[in-house]
Design a protein around this motif. Structure first.
Motif, short mmCIF file in Angstrom:
data_model
loop_
_atom_site.label_atom_id
_atom_site.label_comp_id
_atom_site.label_asym_id
_atom_site.label_seq_id
_atom_site.Cartn_x
_atom_site.Cartn_y
_atom_site.Cartn_z
N ARG A 1 1.28 -14.43 5.34
CA ARG A 1 2.45 -15.28 5.11
C ARG A 1 2.22 -16.32 4.02
NH1 ARG A 1 1.76 -13.96 10.33
NH2 ARG A 1 3.46 -12.87 11.37
N SER A 2 1.11 -16.26 3.33
CA SER A 2 0.86 -17.21 2.25
C SER A 2 1.87 -16.99 1.12
CB SER A 2 -0.56 -17.06 1.71
OG SER A 2 -0.75 -15.78 1.16
N ARG A 3 2.20 -18.05 0.40
CA ARG A 3 3.24 -17.96 -0.62
C ARG A 3 2.89 -16.95 -1.70
NH1 ARG A 3 7.62 -20.65 -1.60
NH2 ARG A 3 7.13 -22.20 0.00
N GLY A 4 1.64 -16.81 -2.02
CA GLY A 4 1.25 -15.89 -3.09
C GLY A 4 0.96 -14.47 -2.64
N GLY A 5 1.20 -14.16 -1.36
CA GLY A 5 0.83 -12.86 -0.83
C GLY A 5 1.86 -11.78 -1.09
N ASN A 6 2.20 -11.56 -2.35
CA ASN A 6 3.21 -10.57 -2.70
C ASN A 6 2.56 -9.20 -2.94
OD1 ASN A 6 2.00 -10.88 -5.21
ND2 ASN A 6 3.71 -12.03 -6.09
N ASP A 12 7.30 -5.63 -1.83
CA ASP A 12 7.91 -6.92 -1.56
C ASP A 12 9.37 -6.85 -1.96
OD1 ASP A 12 8.04 -7.42 -4.36
OD2 ASP A 12 6.18 -8.57 -4.36
N ASP A 13 10.03 -7.99 -2.10
CA ASP A 13 11.47 -7.96 -2.32
C ASP A 13 11.87 -7.62 -3.76
OD1 ASP A 13 10.63 -10.31 -3.49
OD2 ASP A 13 12.08 -11.60 -2.46
N HIS A 14 10.90 -7.55 -4.68
CA HIS A 14 11.25 -7.25 -6.08
C HIS A 14 10.33 -6.23 -6.73
CE1 HIS A 14 8.19 -10.42 -6.40
NE2 HIS A 14 7.91 -9.91 -7.59
N ARG A 70 5.79 -16.19 2.20
CA ARG A 70 6.86 -17.19 2.15
C ARG A 70 7.65 -17.04 0.85
NH1 ARG A 70 3.63 -22.64 2.97
NH2 ARG A 70 2.05 -21.32 1.98
N GLY A 71 8.97 -17.09 0.97
CA GLY A 71 9.84 -16.91 -0.17
C GLY A 71 10.27 -15.46 -0.37
N ASN A 72 9.63 -14.54 0.30
CA ASN A 72 9.99 -13.13 0.18
C ASN A 72 11.24 -12.84 1.02
OD1 ASN A 72 9.29 -10.25 -0.50
ND2 ASN A 72 9.10 -10.11 1.73
#
Length: 212
Positions: free
Chosen positions: A62-67, A97-99, A133-135
């Motif tokens: 769930r880290s912000r950079g974990g895309n 991921d989402d993109h 986070r943010g995904n």
């Protein structure tokens, strides 16, 4: 040799020497191929596979950079160890991921993502869904469903063989410890069981498959 032939030769040479890696199968639409180097980490040994299943996972990172890109780089550099499996590293085929979607293993090579020495690793393509986070989770699930449908069509995999990680019983390679069934992907389970969320995902996969 005429000029067009020279140009084609330069382009081919450029592609072969670039970071892009050619794989035996067709590349799914929208996928960035960034394979683990042959002979390294989760590809230390050449282990061929004829895919019969697709196994769906969640990264639980769930880290912000974990895309998707970050996970692909971790696989590519051997950052993800697998202490209890036969090869010493974790490895799966696609991260979503989402993109974006990254491919880390060819679909005709075995990964280490499901159940150590069991049928999950020996016969399934592993897809990890990001949850950083943010995904956007809904978009990630939708992209995963599209990718899964494409893989079904490409490899002749039936919808009954699209399974969650939880489907496989995990028995460690080194000490044979039985870890049971991991509750994964947790956000597609209903109180730890297959229910409406998983069925909705399967329906989405089947809908995209029918459109192909």
């Amino acid at each position: 040799m005429n000029f067009p032939q020279i140009v084609r030769g330069v382009l081919v040479a450029s592609l072969l020497s670039s970071c892009a890696v050619m794989v035996p199968q067709r590349t799914p639409p929208g996928v960035t191929v960034d394979l683990v180097p042959r002979g390294r980490y989760s590809r230390t040994y050449s282990r061929s596979m004829s895919p019969q299943y697709v196994t769906i996972h969640a990264t639980e990172n769930r880290s912000r950079g974990g895309n998707a890109y970050a996970h692909a780089q971790m696989l590519k550099t051997g950052a993800l160890k697998g202490r209890h499996n036969a090869i010493g590293y974790v490895g799966w085929h696609f991260t979503v991921d989402d993109h974006s979607i990254y491919q880390s293993l060819p679909t005709n090579e075995r990964g280490e993502h499901a159940d150590y020495d069991g049928q999950g690793n020996r016969s399934s393509i592993g897809i990890e869904m990001c949850e950083n986070r943010g995904n956007d989770r809904a978009r990630t699930i939708d992209k995963t469903a599209r990718l899964t449908a494409w893989l079904m069509k490409q490899h002749g995999i039936p919808i009954s063989h699209i399974v969650p990680h939880m489907h496989w019983r995990m028995i460690r390679h080194d000490d044979h410890r039985d870890l049971g069934h991991k509750l994964c992907p947790h956000f597609l389970l209903d109180r730890g069981r297959l229910g409406a969320k998983w069925q909705a995902f399967i329906a989405k996969v089947e809908s995209y498959r029918r459109q192909m």
